[in-house]
Design a protein around this motif. Structure first.
Motif, mmCIF file in Angstrom:
data_model
loop_
_atom_site.group_PDB
_atom_site.id
_atom_site.type_symbol
_atom_site.label_atom_id
_atom_site.label_comp_id
_atom_site.label_asym_id
_atom_site.label_seq_id
_atom_site.Cartn_x
_atom_site.Cartn_y
_atom_site.Cartn_z
ATOM 1 N N VAL A 21 -16.195 57.570 28.877
ATOM 2 C CA VAL A 21 -15.024 57.245 28.082
ATOM 3 C C VAL A 21 -14.452 58.563 27.562
ATOM 4 O O VAL A 21 -15.189 59.407 27.045
ATOM 5 N N VAL A 22 -13.123 58.728 27.719
ATOM 6 C CA VAL A 22 -12.472 59.984 27.354
ATOM 7 C C VAL A 22 -11.249 59.736 26.475
ATOM 8 O O VAL A 22 -10.684 58.640 26.472
ATOM 9 N N LYS A 23 -10.844 60.748 25.737
ATOM 10 C CA LYS A 23 -9.671 60.653 24.862
ATOM 11 C C LYS A 23 -8.378 61.077 25.556
ATOM 12 O O LYS A 23 -7.299 60.631 25.186
ATOM 13 N N SER A 28 -9.090 65.652 31.111
ATOM 14 C CA SER A 28 -10.282 65.362 31.917
ATOM 15 C C SER A 28 -9.998 65.535 33.402
ATOM 16 O O SER A 28 -10.823 66.057 34.142
ATOM 17 N N LEU A 62 -13.607 57.530 34.870
ATOM 18 C CA LEU A 62 -13.193 57.801 33.505
ATOM 19 C C LEU A 62 -12.396 56.616 32.978
ATOM 20 O O LEU A 62 -11.554 56.066 33.681
ATOM 21 N N GLU A 65 -10.249 55.917 26.205
ATOM 22 C CA GLU A 65 -10.733 55.208 25.021
ATOM 23 C C GLU A 65 -9.669 54.213 24.541
ATOM 24 O O GLU A 65 -8.485 54.545 24.441
ATOM 25 N N SER A 69 -13.266 49.649 24.479
ATOM 26 C CA SER A 69 -14.196 50.565 25.150
ATOM 27 C C SER A 69 -15.170 51.130 24.132
ATOM 28 O O SER A 69 -15.005 50.958 22.929
ATOM 29 N N ARG A 71 -16.808 54.593 22.366
ATOM 30 C CA ARG A 71 -16.158 55.800 21.854
ATOM 31 C C ARG A 71 -16.195 56.900 22.908
ATOM 32 O O ARG A 71 -17.152 57.017 23.657
ATOM 33 N N ALA A 72 -15.159 57.697 22.904
ATOM 34 C CA ALA A 72 -15.097 58.825 23.833
ATOM 35 C C ALA A 72 -16.090 59.894 23.423
ATOM 36 O O ALA A 72 -16.397 60.059 22.244
ATOM 37 N N ASP A 127 -14.423 66.169 26.440
ATOM 38 C CA ASP A 127 -14.881 65.241 25.406
ATOM 39 C C ASP A 127 -16.280 65.552 24.893
ATOM 40 O O ASP A 127 -16.859 64.773 24.151
#
Length: 137
Positions: A21-23, A28, A62, A65, A69, A71-72, A127
């Motif tokens: 999980v990414v912001k 990314s 990926l 977030e 989901s 947390r990133a 992240d």
């Protein structure tokens, strides 16, 4: 139940993918494609945003977030080589380290030799996921 009965019922065939999980999907994508050289591949039309990257027969998935989901990022604040991480084999871990430093990628550990003779270095993705890059020399 015997050990043989367990293996008769299930046998893992291969490693398929890791999901992170990414912001920021673009940050990314730059890391996994532009820095690590992975191929950005098509992804099914899920109801949430994400990217898929191909590495040989395996993939990194990926997920951006969102409210459903996880947390990133790395939930473990320990940034060291003996905590949750995953590893990729590269041609030259020392060269990968130098490229990471040049590009301002956060370093967890500079190159060092493993007891089996391989070289490993650890860094963070955007992240904070800890990634080991290792090479046979």
């Amino acid at each position: 139940m015997s050990d043989s009965a367990l293996t008769d019922n299930l046998q893992v065939q291969s490693f398929d993918h890791i999901t992170l999980v990414v912001k920021d999907l673009e940050a990314s994508r730059k890391f996994y494609v532009d820095f690590l050289g992975m191929d950005h591949v098509p992804r099914p039309a899920f109801t949430f945003d994400g990217h898929w990257f191909q590495i040989g027969n395996q993939q990194i998935h990926l997920i951006l977030e969102h409210d459903q989901s996880g947390r990133a990022g790395n939930a473990n604040p320990e940034q060291n080589t003996r905590t949750h991480h995953f590893a990729f084999q590269v041609d030259d871990a020392k060269q990968a380290y130098a490229k990471a430093v040049e590009q301002g990628i956060p370093i967890v550990s500079p190159p060092k030799s493993r007891p089996d003779g391989a070289t490993q270095t650890f860094l963070n993705d955007p992240d904070g996921h800890i990634i080991e890059l290792c090479s046979l020399s």
